[in-house]
Design a protein around this motif. Sequence first.
Motif, PDB file in Angstrom:
ATOM      1  N   LEU A 154       0.780  -1.271  -0.020  1.00  0.00           N
ATOM      2  CA  LEU A 154      -0.124   0.067   0.040  1.00  0.00           C
ATOM      3  C   LEU A 154       0.738   1.331  -0.140  1.00  0.00           C
ATOM      4  N   PRO A 155       0.415   2.393  -0.424  1.00  0.00           N
ATOM      5  CA  PRO A 155       1.254   3.622  -0.392  1.00  0.00           C
ATOM      6  C   PRO A 155       1.792   4.010   1.078  1.00  0.00           C
ATOM      7  N   ASN A 156       2.822   4.518   1.239  1.00  0.00           N
ATOM      8  CA  ASN A 156       3.308   4.892   2.474  1.00  0.00           C
ATOM      9  C   ASN A 156       2.704   6.240   2.909  1.00  0.00           C
ATOM     10  N   GLU A 157       1.401   6.202   3.119  1.00  0.00           N
ATOM     11  CA  GLU A 157       0.758   7.423   3.489  1.00  0.00           C
ATOM     12  C   GLU A 157      -0.004   7.192   4.886  1.00  0.00           C
ATOM     13  N   GLY A 158      -0.080   8.048   5.684  1.00  0.00           N
ATOM     14  CA  GLY A 158      -0.952   7.880   7.013  1.00  0.00           C
ATOM     15  C   GLY A 158      -2.312   7.715   6.884  1.00  0.00           C
ATOM     16  N   PRO A 159      -3.016   8.398   6.231  1.00  0.00           N
ATOM     17  CA  PRO A 159      -4.371   8.027   6.046  1.00  0.00           C
ATOM     18  C   PRO A 159      -4.705   6.785   5.625  1.00  0.00           C
ATOM     19  N   ARG A 181       7.632  -3.518   5.814  1.00  0.00           N
ATOM     20  CA  ARG A 181       8.999  -2.738   5.579  1.00  0.00           C
ATOM     21  C   ARG A 181       8.723  -2.015   4.224  1.00  0.00           C
ATOM     22  N   GLU A 182       9.489  -0.828   4.239  1.00  0.00           N
ATOM     23  CA  GLU A 182       9.423   0.046   2.942  1.00  0.00           C
ATOM     24  C   GLU A 182      10.082  -0.453   1.778  1.00  0.00           C
ATOM     25  N   VAL A 183       9.200  -0.310   0.485  1.00  0.00           N
ATOM     26  CA  VAL A 183       9.740  -0.697  -0.706  1.00  0.00           C
ATOM     27  C   VAL A 183       9.871   0.512  -1.723  1.00  0.00           C
ATOM     28  N   ASP A 184      10.309   0.318  -2.781  1.00  0.00           N
ATOM     29  CA  ASP A 184      10.529   1.514  -3.612  1.00  0.00           C
ATOM     30  C   ASP A 184      11.028   2.647  -2.960  1.00  0.00           C
ATOM     31  N   GLY A 185      11.835   3.003  -2.066  1.00  0.00           N
ATOM     32  CA  GLY A 185      12.680   4.002  -1.497  1.00  0.00           C
ATOM     33  C   GLY A 185      11.753   4.637  -0.590  1.00  0.00           C
ATOM     34  N   GLY A 186      10.921   3.871   0.020  1.00  0.00           N
ATOM     35  CA  GLY A 186       9.948   4.479   0.884  1.00  0.00           C
ATOM     36  C   GLY A 186       8.650   4.780   0.317  1.00  0.00           C
ATOM     37  N   ALA A 187       8.437   4.700  -1.075  1.00  0.00           N
ATOM     38  CA  ALA A 187       7.107   5.099  -1.457  1.00  0.00           C
ATOM     39  C   ALA A 187       5.996   4.108  -1.016  1.00  0.00           C
ATOM     40  N   ARG A 188       6.256   2.900  -0.743  1.00  0.00           N
ATOM     41  CA  ARG A 188       5.273   1.867  -0.489  1.00  0.00           C
ATOM     42  C   ARG A 188       5.649   1.114   0.513  1.00  0.00           C
ATOM     43  N   LEU A 189       4.492   0.494   1.347  1.00  0.00           N
ATOM     44  CA  LEU A 189       4.773  -0.355   2.245  1.00  0.00           C
ATOM     45  C   LEU A 189       4.209  -1.752   1.860  1.00  0.00           C
TER      46      LEU A 189
END
Length: 195
Positions: A154-159, A181-189
């Motif tokens: 999923l996107p690495n965004e709080g909401p 874990r973060e993937v794509d340089g932190g863009a996705r989880l």
Amino acid sequence: VTFILMKATPLFSVVQKKLDKVNSVVPLAFILSSMIGWTYEKTFLGLSYSRNFVQGIVLSSVAAAMIMQAIGDNVGRGLGMMGALSVVRFRTSFKDPRDIMFIFASLGAGIGCGVYAWGAAAGGTIAFCCVAFLLSRTGLGTKHFFDGMLRFALPNEGPVREQVEHIMKTSLKTFILITMREVDGGARLDVAYQV
């Protein structure tokens, strides 16, 4: 003629005795640790089974038996071995305390074989395997039974994370976050839940 001379020398007889002992120690350590590995395989209830871990159980016992054979009764060799092994950094993280107990049981069987305590090694292995089977069948300590694993990105965004947690709380009885874990340089989880 040289074979007869070799047999007559004291060095050859010492080497022969050591080889005879090693020939009985290593196979017994292998058999006992194979029993422990088989027990682990049959009683495993988790989601991420590892064939390499089971092979590590077997190999650790054989290695422990060989190390104990190398140390023998020599305190100096024992201290040297302890110093040499303390340099090695083991970076394996165990997620389940039960895995650590199986490794300890395998090492105990190997050490028992290496110091010629064959009765203790065999008896301890049989007792450990019986208790492991008993615990796996009784469900002792089980609070919740999990049916499977849910893994998604999923996107690495709080909401977005809050929405996912809200959906899971309303739709599922129980769930536990296993990994995030973060993937794509932190863009996705990349997350995994036990549900």
